[in-house]
Design a protein around this motif. Structure first.
Motif, PDB file in Angstrom:
ATOM      1  N   MET A   1      13.696 -11.886 -14.623  1.00 46.85           N
ATOM      2  CA  MET A   1      14.357 -10.885 -13.792  1.00 46.85           C
ATOM      3  C   MET A   1      13.280 -10.032 -13.103  1.00 46.85           C
ATOM      4  O   MET A   1      12.319  -9.596 -13.711  1.00 46.85           O
ATOM      5  N   THR A   2      13.460  -9.753 -11.836  1.00 44.78           N
ATOM      6  CA  THR A   2      12.505  -8.991 -11.042  1.00 44.78           C
ATOM      7  C   THR A   2      12.784  -7.497 -11.185  1.00 44.78           C
ATOM      8  O   THR A   2      13.921  -7.062 -11.114  1.00 44.78           O
ATOM      9  N   LYS A   3      11.726  -6.712 -11.372  1.00 49.84           N
ATOM     10  CA  LYS A   3      11.870  -5.257 -11.452  1.00 49.84           C
ATOM     11  C   LYS A   3      12.052  -4.703 -10.046  1.00 49.84           C
ATOM     12  O   LYS A   3      11.243  -4.949  -9.167  1.00 49.84           O
ATOM     13  N   MET A   4      13.123  -3.957  -9.842  1.00 48.72           N
ATOM     14  CA  MET A   4      13.380  -3.343  -8.543  1.00 48.72           C
ATOM     15  C   MET A   4      12.644  -2.003  -8.487  1.00 48.72           C
ATOM     16  O   MET A   4      12.724  -1.192  -9.390  1.00 48.72           O
ATOM     17  N   THR A   5      11.910  -1.796  -7.435  1.00 50.24           N
ATOM     18  CA  THR A   5      11.219  -0.527  -7.215  1.00 50.24           C
ATOM     19  C   THR A   5      11.622   0.002  -5.849  1.00 50.24           C
ATOM     20  O   THR A   5      12.239  -0.721  -5.043  1.00 50.24           O
ATOM     21  N   LEU A   6      11.243   1.226  -5.571  1.00 53.11           N
ATOM     22  CA  LEU A   6      11.553   1.784  -4.253  1.00 53.11           C
ATOM     23  C   LEU A   6      10.806   1.031  -3.161  1.00 53.11           C
ATOM     24  O   LEU A   6      11.242   1.008  -2.017  1.00 53.11           O
ATOM     25  N   ALA A   7       9.679   0.397  -3.506  1.00 59.52           N
ATOM     26  CA  ALA A   7       8.940  -0.391  -2.526  1.00 59.52           C
ATOM     27  C   ALA A   7       9.715  -1.644  -2.129  1.00 59.52           C
ATOM     28  O   ALA A   7       9.419  -2.266  -1.113  1.00 59.52           O
ATOM     29  N   SER A   8      10.719  -2.003  -2.917  1.00 59.67           N
ATOM     30  CA  SER A   8      11.553  -3.170  -2.603  1.00 59.67           C
ATOM     31  C   SER A   8      12.469  -2.912  -1.404  1.00 59.67           C
ATOM     32  O   SER A   8      13.047  -3.843  -0.864  1.00 59.67           O
ATOM     33  N   TYR A   9      12.625  -1.658  -1.027  1.00 61.31           N
ATOM     34  CA  TYR A   9      13.487  -1.290   0.086  1.00 61.31           C
ATOM     35  C   TYR A   9      12.609  -0.951   1.294  1.00 61.31           C
ATOM     36  O   TYR A   9      11.950   0.092   1.305  1.00 61.31           O
TER      37      TYR A   9
ATOM     38  N   LEU B   1      10.215   4.714   3.084  1.00 63.29           N
ATOM     39  CA  LEU B   1       8.775   4.863   3.230  1.00 63.29           C
ATOM     40  C   LEU B   1       8.295   6.173   2.611  1.00 63.29           C
ATOM     41  O   LEU B   1       8.909   7.216   2.809  1.00 63.29           O
ATOM     42  N   GLY B   2       7.210   6.116   1.866  1.00 61.84           N
ATOM     43  CA  GLY B   2       6.604   7.317   1.311  1.00 61.84           C
ATOM     44  C   GLY B   2       7.259   7.849   0.055  1.00 61.84           C
ATOM     45  O   GLY B   2       7.040   9.000  -0.318  1.00 61.84           O
ATOM     46  N   PHE B   3       8.062   7.046  -0.617  1.00 64.68           N
ATOM     47  CA  PHE B   3       8.749   7.513  -1.816  1.00 64.68           C
ATOM     48  C   PHE B   3       8.040   7.100  -3.103  1.00 64.68           C
ATOM     49  O   PHE B   3       8.612   7.163  -4.174  1.00 64.68           O
ATOM     50  N   GLU B   4       6.778   6.705  -2.998  1.00 65.91           N
ATOM     51  CA  GLU B   4       6.040   6.288  -4.184  1.00 65.91           C
ATOM     52  C   GLU B   4       5.934   7.429  -5.186  1.00 65.91           C
ATOM     53  O   GLU B   4       5.991   7.226  -6.396  1.00 65.91           O
ATOM     54  N   GLN B   5       5.761   8.662  -4.692  1.00 67.99           N
ATOM     55  CA  GLN B   5       5.669   9.836  -5.564  1.00 67.99           C
ATOM     56  C   GLN B   5       6.952   9.999  -6.367  1.00 67.99           C
ATOM     57  O   GLN B   5       6.911  10.294  -7.553  1.00 67.99           O
TER      58      GLN B   5
END
Length: 137
Positions: free
Chosen positions: A1-9, A13-17
């Motif tokens: 199963m793949t881990k969903m992160t905000l980078a997947s969307y 943009l810029g929500f890494e923090q």
């Protein structure tokens, strides 16, 4: 199963923090002591209340560390003059952490009837409209 992160969307943009903040709060591992309430006191203010019976103002510290509100309690060592037949009131140290969003500021803190109240305010967001000029290549 793949881990969903905000980078997947791709449109986020810029929500890494934000992702780091969520991970940090999940790892916080706060136990149930002392119990606390969080209430919204107005559209832009909050109050955190901790039940700290037995602690004095000198036994408590409140700090903001890297956008995290940290409340610590440590009672002074018992001098050993008292002899307890039963000790049911907790006298242990604690640390409670609360992750603060950008724009949330810690206001005053006060003790009242064994409760520690910490007031927070959030800055009213401003609507920003910006027009970007398009230059010829």
């Amino acid at each position: 199963m793949t881990k969903m992160t905000l980078a997947s969307y791709p449109h986020m943009l810029g929500f890494e923090q934000l992702e780091r903040v969520l991970e940090r709060s999940a790892k916080g591992g706060n136990e149930g002591y002392p119990p606390f309430n969080i209430e919204q006191t107005s559209d832009f203010s909050y109050r955190i209340t901790l039940a700290v019976a037995g602690f004095s103002e000198q036994d408590l510290s409140i700090t903001v560390e890297d956008r995290q509100l940290v409340i610590r309690g440590r009672q002074a060592e018992d001098s050993g003059e008292r002899v307890f037949l039963h000790r049911g009131i907790a006298a242990r140290q604690f640390q409670r952490s609360f992750v603060l969003a950008d724009g949330v500021e810690v206001g005053e803190a006060k003790m009242e009837n064994g409760l520690l109240h910490v007031d927070l305010t959030r800055a009213k967001p401003e609507t920003v409209i910006q027009t970007i000029k398009i230059k010829k290549g």
